[in-house]
Design a protein around this motif. Structure first.
Motif, short mmCIF file in Angstrom:
data_model
loop_
_atom_site.label_atom_id
_atom_site.label_comp_id
_atom_site.label_asym_id
_atom_site.label_seq_id
_atom_site.Cartn_x
_atom_site.Cartn_y
_atom_site.Cartn_z
N LYS A 7 0.83 -1.19 0.00
CA LYS A 7 0.00 0.00 0.00
C LYS A 7 0.87 1.25 0.00
CE LYS A 7 -4.23 1.71 1.82
NZ LYS A 7 -4.66 2.41 3.00
N GLY A 11 -1.17 5.64 2.42
CA GLY A 11 -1.53 5.82 3.82
C GLY A 11 -2.45 6.98 4.10
N HIS A 18 -9.42 6.58 8.80
CA HIS A 18 -8.49 6.55 9.92
C HIS A 18 -8.93 7.50 11.04
CE1 HIS A 18 -5.01 4.90 7.25
NE2 HIS A 18 -6.03 4.08 7.35
N PHE A 84 -6.85 -4.88 3.29
CA PHE A 84 -5.75 -5.84 3.20
C PHE A 84 -5.22 -6.10 4.61
CE2 PHE A 84 -3.68 -1.79 2.97
CZ PHE A 84 -2.47 -1.97 3.62
N GLU A 85 -4.34 -7.07 4.75
CA GLU A 85 -4.09 -7.63 6.07
C GLU A 85 -3.59 -6.63 7.11
OE1 GLU A 85 -2.41 -11.41 6.10
OE2 GLU A 85 -1.93 -11.39 8.23
N GLU A 86 -2.54 -5.83 6.74
CA GLU A 86 -2.00 -4.89 7.73
C GLU A 86 -3.08 -3.94 8.21
OE1 GLU A 86 -0.15 -5.82 5.23
OE2 GLU A 86 1.79 -6.38 6.09
N GLU A 87 -3.89 -3.46 7.24
CA GLU A 87 -4.92 -2.49 7.61
C GLU A 87 -6.01 -3.16 8.45
OE1 GLU A 87 -7.10 -0.64 4.46
OE2 GLU A 87 -7.10 1.26 5.52
N GLU A 89 -5.69 -5.66 10.48
CA GLU A 89 -5.17 -5.80 11.85
C GLU A 89 -5.28 -4.48 12.61
OE1 GLU A 89 -1.19 -7.26 12.06
OE2 GLU A 89 -1.65 -9.09 10.97
N SER A 90 -4.93 -3.39 11.92
CA SER A 90 -5.00 -2.07 12.56
C SER A 90 -6.42 -1.74 12.96
CB SER A 90 -4.52 -0.97 11.61
OG SER A 90 -3.19 -1.15 11.30
N PHE A 93 -7.51 -3.77 15.92
CA PHE A 93 -6.83 -3.29 17.14
C PHE A 93 -7.44 -1.98 17.64
CE2 PHE A 93 -3.47 -0.41 18.67
CZ PHE A 93 -3.19 -1.03 19.86
N SER B 203 2.62 -1.45 11.61
CA SER B 203 1.42 -0.65 11.84
C SER B 203 1.26 -0.41 13.34
CB SER B 203 0.20 -1.36 11.26
OG SER B 203 0.25 -2.73 11.59
N ASN B 205 -0.75 -1.33 15.48
CA ASN B 205 -1.07 -2.50 16.30
C ASN B 205 0.13 -3.44 16.43
OD1 ASN B 205 -1.68 -2.81 13.43
ND2 ASN B 205 -1.97 -4.97 13.98
N ARG B 206 1.23 -3.12 15.73
CA ARG B 206 2.43 -3.95 15.86
C ARG B 206 3.55 -3.22 16.60
NH1 ARG B 206 2.86 -6.30 9.71
NH2 ARG B 206 1.15 -7.80 9.84
N THR B 298 -3.65 -5.86 23.48
CA THR B 298 -4.60 -4.74 23.35
C THR B 298 -4.98 -4.20 24.73
OG1 THR B 298 -5.45 -5.85 21.40
CG2 THR B 298 -6.73 -4.01 22.22
N SER B 570 3.37 6.09 6.52
CA SER B 570 2.07 6.63 6.93
C SER B 570 1.83 6.30 8.40
CB SER B 570 0.96 6.06 6.07
OG SER B 570 0.90 4.67 6.21
N LEU B 572 -0.88 5.21 10.37
CA LEU B 572 -1.54 4.05 10.94
C LEU B 572 -0.93 2.73 10.46
CD1 LEU B 572 -3.93 3.54 12.88
CD2 LEU B 572 -5.36 3.22 10.86
N ASP B 573 -0.71 2.64 9.14
CA ASP B 573 -0.33 1.34 8.58
C ASP B 573 1.15 1.21 8.26
OD1 ASP B 573 -3.03 0.78 8.54
OD2 ASP B 573 -3.27 1.77 6.61
N ALA B 575 2.83 2.44 5.81
CA ALA B 575 3.10 2.25 4.38
C ALA B 575 4.16 3.26 3.95
CB ALA B 575 1.83 2.47 3.57
N GLN B 577 6.29 6.15 2.35
CA GLN B 577 5.83 7.37 1.68
C GLN B 577 6.96 8.12 0.99
OE1 GLN B 577 3.71 9.44 4.83
NE2 GLN B 577 1.79 9.03 3.78
#
Lengths: 124, 868
Positions: A7, A11, A18, A84-87, A89-90, A93, B203, B205-206, B298, B570, B572-573, B575, B577
């Protein structure tokens, strides 16, 4: 699992989605913080006018907002299938965190409003 | 090199290593040290300086314990005792606890995120030097018998000009300013680094739990620290002759409870600012030594976030003994009790992680277990103190001293020492001695409980805090002696820790890249970590980078290795940039510290130090801004090739799981950080504005607080002047005209902003010139606005507040216009490149904020007295 570059540069494109996630996650704590400051500042005024109505109305409004943040998180949780997977999961969460913060801070707002029914605002 | 080749290191890897070392290592010698901006250098300096402060403050604690070890002791006189306990508390809170946590974060977070350094490396260096001056100021003042002596909170009226003449409190207040500037810079650094410089795939959450903890803490710092900066600044102005404001002077409408509110609005979150990073350490250590992921990730993050928020709702529980309405106090009782819930959730998650894992009882985990035991006890007394009735009984007694030492030493120092044991290999490549570590732990644990547990009983028996001695008839002697013996045991333990650090640094067991088998990304680089961090920046595929499918995680190619370039992602994820070039080493941060901090220290003696310091700071700032204007001797020094000593080359032999991969993602096609995107600088500016808005918000709250006091007339008359002014309602004509001009000035600034984006250089030049001219006109008119207020700053507390609000806003106008002038000079002499176009856009956002906040302040200053 999607590639980390899958992606690339995308973002900020989902800024609104978001934003909803963040509102869900921290909406209730922010509602609590504002409610808290307002009811604390209102105590001398309530003492002067002799009615606690303003405290109750303020708290009710912000409790509603806190619950709304939880509802929004619940709704956010429902749209995880499209990502998609990363998003995904976010989203899971952030939404779960939103549900938990909503529950916790609504509880705190309720706990703080209880004394207004028993303690005279002019006592000190 | 021959040695490296003999070890089988491929020539291309060796070449890459050498190039990265040249790019990222600081220059040699003292100058190289002063100019360094590498996060590992600065983080290490923070940690070392903070531990020196800890040791010095610990020596002061030992002196206090000697004095109190028996009744009616004369080892210290009352005056020296006052200085010692104040300096002890101040140093532990401001010079040790917060800086050490930020220092650890500055060192560790870029490695945990898979980047090469923090977002604003020069600001980072500036923050460190400012903090260092704060350390020197506080301790040198004590040596010169002008040590702060009004308690670490410096309550008014005790700290006011009437009861604390001399310079002792002024030293304290300027030290606060210096250390809080450093703390705020550190917080912004950490936030922007976490938001923008994570490894692709990491991201939110990680994020490692520790990084989440530092995100929460950094937000807390941003909202809490402005309050104490303002409080200490207002106190300094009350005290400074020729200024003589009345913020906390009850005789002139000031209010001492306002000071307590301002102090504790910072002071209570401060406890969590210290405690939350420690919980991050605990989460990392527990999962590594239990050989499993943290239980309830979490829920742990929820606990951190909830603690961060609720931490701001507790401050009045320090003021239960003041005349605040019972109902108001009850709100704080509720939140003080409920904050136990998130703390409890975390503790249960740690216990569950250990319970379901395969714990290895090594020194770091021992300290964590000690933390859990001690912190639970401190937490329980905290819940007791949340009750107004119990708090009133134990207020200002040793019960409270026992409580906060259980919370702060148990909650922060135990995990911190555990963290040093845990991450020591990242600094040195070696492990600390396990045997000494166990001695260190048990002596600390036993000594701590011997010292502080008896204080609960002393407090319940009525022994007050901050007394230099007590009568034998009180019966407190034996318990105090026990506490003093415990302090000696703690001292032995700390000495053992220091010995362990120094011995292990040279002779400890070689650690290898990942000695504990940890899952965090920081263990994916060699130990000790090279100056550049990772040979190739990594990507991640799970919450624990080295545990979650690391063999399929690619490495990154395409970033420059000859300049300090990192990848931005980015929010949140994560990605990818942009590529983002960071500033190199520089002398300007050090020089700016000298001029800026010199001005703060100088204003202990005269208010003229501020404009003089501002002038010199401006010169340094301009030189800093002007690219290529680094002094020649600095650039020559920086260009020298670092020593290719054997130890560094040997490091390459310690291949890590990440660096043995051959899968690459090429991000060479990504654009350089450009216009129209939320760059790290955009985020940095945003957080600056949040800090500034918080500052003005607190000022507005102070104004409303004064308004809430029952004055016969509002605004209160200025009866101290001749002739007296009984109706000080400010004039409106000129202020309205100036407000209109300020709002009009937004138009050319917006055109400049738009033209920068579109690269219309002529339009930029014309519009930017107009906005600067309007800015200068507004500043000139603002000076004429002051007479419209009809009173002077030293008339009463109301007048002081209004002058401070208008004066602070004027300062922002001047600073912003000076920045714009500098950018305009560049624009007209060198044209408009991407970097400066972005800078102009950032300054435009700042100008919008200045105009926006003035609408609010204008209402308060000019309309407020008419309607409130």
């Amino acid at each position: 699992m999607a590639h980390p570059a899958a992606k690339e540069q995308g973002g900020e494109g989902d800024a609104f989605k978001h934003l909803l996630l963040w509102i869900g996650a921290v909406g209730a704590p922010i509602a609590w913080a504002i409610q808290f400051l307002i009811i604390y500042a209102l105590v001398p005024h309530v003492c002067k006018v002799g009615a606690s109505k303003s405290l109750h109305i303020t708290s009710a409004v912000f409790i509603l907002l806190g619950v709304s943040a939880g509802v929004l998180s619940w709704w956010n949780l429902g749209r995880k299938e499209h990502s998609f997977e990363e998003e995904r999961e976010s989203i899971i969460f952030m939404s779960r965190m939103g549900l938990m913060t909503s529950a916790m801070f609504t509880l705190i707002m309720l706990a703080q409003i209880i004394p207004t029914f028993f303690i005279d605002p002019c006592w000190q | 090199m021959a040695n490296a080749e003999a070890q089988g290191i491929p020539a291309d890897v060796l070449e890459l290593h050498k190039t990265l070392e040249r790019t990222w290592t600081r220059g040699p010698g003292v100058l190289g040290w002063l100019c360094s901006t590498n996060h590992k250098d600065i983080g290490t300096r923070y940690v070392v300086t903070a531990f020196i402060s800890f040791a010095l403050a610990g020596i002061l604690a030992a002196l206090m314990r000697i004095q109190l070890s028996r009744p009616e002791n004369n080892f210290l006189n009352p005056d020296l005792y006052n200085q010692i306990f104040t300096t002890h508390g101040t140093a532990m809170m401001f010079l040790f606890a917060v800086p050490v946590m930020e220092g650890m974060a500055i060192y560790l977070i870029p490695q945990m995120l898979g980047t090469r350094t923090v977002a604003f490396p020069r600001m980072n260096t500036y923050g460190y030097f400012t903090y260092l001056l704060g350390v020197i100021l506080l301790f040198s003042a004590l040596l010169m018998n002008v040590g702060a002596d009004a308690g670490w909170f410096a309550y008014t009226p005790l700290s006011g000009p009437q009861f604390s003449p001399g310079k002792r409190v002024d030293v304290w207040s300027q030290m606060i300013t210096l250390t809080e500037i450093a703390a705020l810079i550190g917080a912004v650094e950490i936030l922007v680094t976490v938001f923008k410089q994570r490894a692709p795939g990491m991201s939110m959450n990680r994020l490692p739990v520790y990084v989440w903890a530092m995100v929460v803490v950094s937000f807390m710092i941003i909202f809490a620290m402005p309050s104490i900066m303002l409080a200490s600044g207002m106190l300094a102005m009350d005290r400074l002759s020729h200024v003589n404001t009345h913020f906390f002077n009850a005789a002139e409408g000031g209010d001492n409870l306002l000071y307590q509110h301002l102090f504790w609005f910072f002071g209570h979150p401060e406890v969590y600012i210290i405690f939350i990073p420690a919980t991050g350490f605990v989460s990392e250590i527990v999962s590594t030594f239990a050989r499993r992921r943290i239980f309830g990730y979490t829920a742990v993050i929820l606990s951190l976030v909830a603690t961060g928020f609720i931490g701001f709702g507790l401050w009045v529980h320090h003021m239960f003994a003041t005349p605040i309405p019972d109902l108001g106090q009850s709100f704080f009782t509720a939140s003080s009790m409920l904050i136990a819930i998130p703390s409890g959730i975390q503790i249960f998650c740690w216990i569950a992680t250990l319970w379901t894992g395969r714990p290895q009882l090594r020194a770091p985990l021992l300290f964590v277990l000690g933390f859990i035991a001690i912190f639970v006890m401190g937490g329980l007394t905290g819940v007791m103190l949340a009750s107004v009735g119990i708090d009133l009984q134990t207020h200002d007694t040793y019960f409270v001293v026992a409580h906060f030492h259980y919370v702060l030493i148990g909650g922060a120092v135990f995990p911190l020492i555990g963290a040093i044991y845990y991450w020591f290999p990242k600094w040195t490549g070696r492990l600390m001695s396990e045997r000494l570590g166990r001695w260190n732990f048990w002596l600390f644990f036993i000594g701590f409980n011997l010292t502080f547990f008896p204080m609960h009983i002393l407090g319940l028996r009525g022994m007050p805090r901050r007394v230099y001695t007590y009568m034998a008839e009180t019966g407190w002697g034996n318990l105090n002696l026990l506490a003093s013996i415990g302090a000696a045991v703690i001292a032995v333990s700390v000495v053992l820790f220091v010995i362990n650090v120094f011995l292990s640094r040279r002779n400890g067991e070689l650690a290898g890249a990942n000695p504990w088998g940890g899952g965090g990304l920081e263990w994916g680089s060699p130990s000790p970590t090279p100056s550049y961090g990772f040979l190739h920046l990594p990507t991640v595929r799970g919450r624990y980078a080295l545990w979650d499918d690391p063999t399929n995680a690619s490495l990154i190619k395409g970033l420059s290795i000859k300049k300090r370039e990192v990848l931005t992602v980015s929010l949140l994820d994560a990605a990818p940039q942009h590529k983002f070039e960071l500033a190199g080493d520089s002398l300007w941060p050090f020089l700016l510290t000298i001029t800026g901090s010199g001005s703060f220290i100088g204003c202990i003696f005269t208010p003229w130090a501020i404009p003089i310091g501002a002038f010199f700071s401006w010169i340094v700032f301009a030189a800093w801004f002007w690219r290529g204007s680094e002094p020649k001797f600095v650039t020559e020094q920086a260009a020298k090739t670092p020593d290719e000593d054997k130890s560094r080359i040997d490091l390459l032999h310690q291949r890590t799981a990440l660096q043995s991969l051959n899968k690459f993602l090429n991000f060479g096609h990504l654009p350089q950080d450009t216009l129209g995107h939320r760059s790290p600088i955009w985020w940095g500016n945003l957080f600056l504005l949040v800090i500034e808005t918080t500052m003005f918000g607190i000022l507005i709250a102070s104004y409303l607080y004064y308004r809430n006091i029952d004055f016969v007339q509002w605004p209160p008359p200025s009866v101290n002047r001749f002739p007296p002014i009984y109706n000080p309602i400010p004039d409106l004509d000129l202020p309205i005209a100036n407000l209109a001009l300020l709002l009009v000035s937004v138009i050319p600034m917006a055109i400049t902003d738009w033209a920068c984006l579109k690269r219309k250089i002529t339009t930029v030049k014309v519009a930017f010139t107009w906005s600067i001219l309007l800015g200068i006109a507004i500043i000139v008119l603002r000076f004429y606005e002051f007479p419209c207020l009809k009173f002077r700053w030293d008339d009463n507390a109301y007048a002081s507040t209004i002058w401070l609000i208008v004066g602070m806003h004027l300062t922002h106008l001047i600073v912003s216009t000076c920045e714009n002038l500098l950018l305009a000079t560049w624009l007209f002499t060198k044209g408009l490149d991407d970097k400066h176009a972005r800078d102009i856009r950032v300054c435009a956002v700042y100008w919008y904020w200045i105009a926006g906040i003035w609408i609010l302040l204008f209402g308060l200053v000019y309309i407020g007295p008419r309607v409130l």
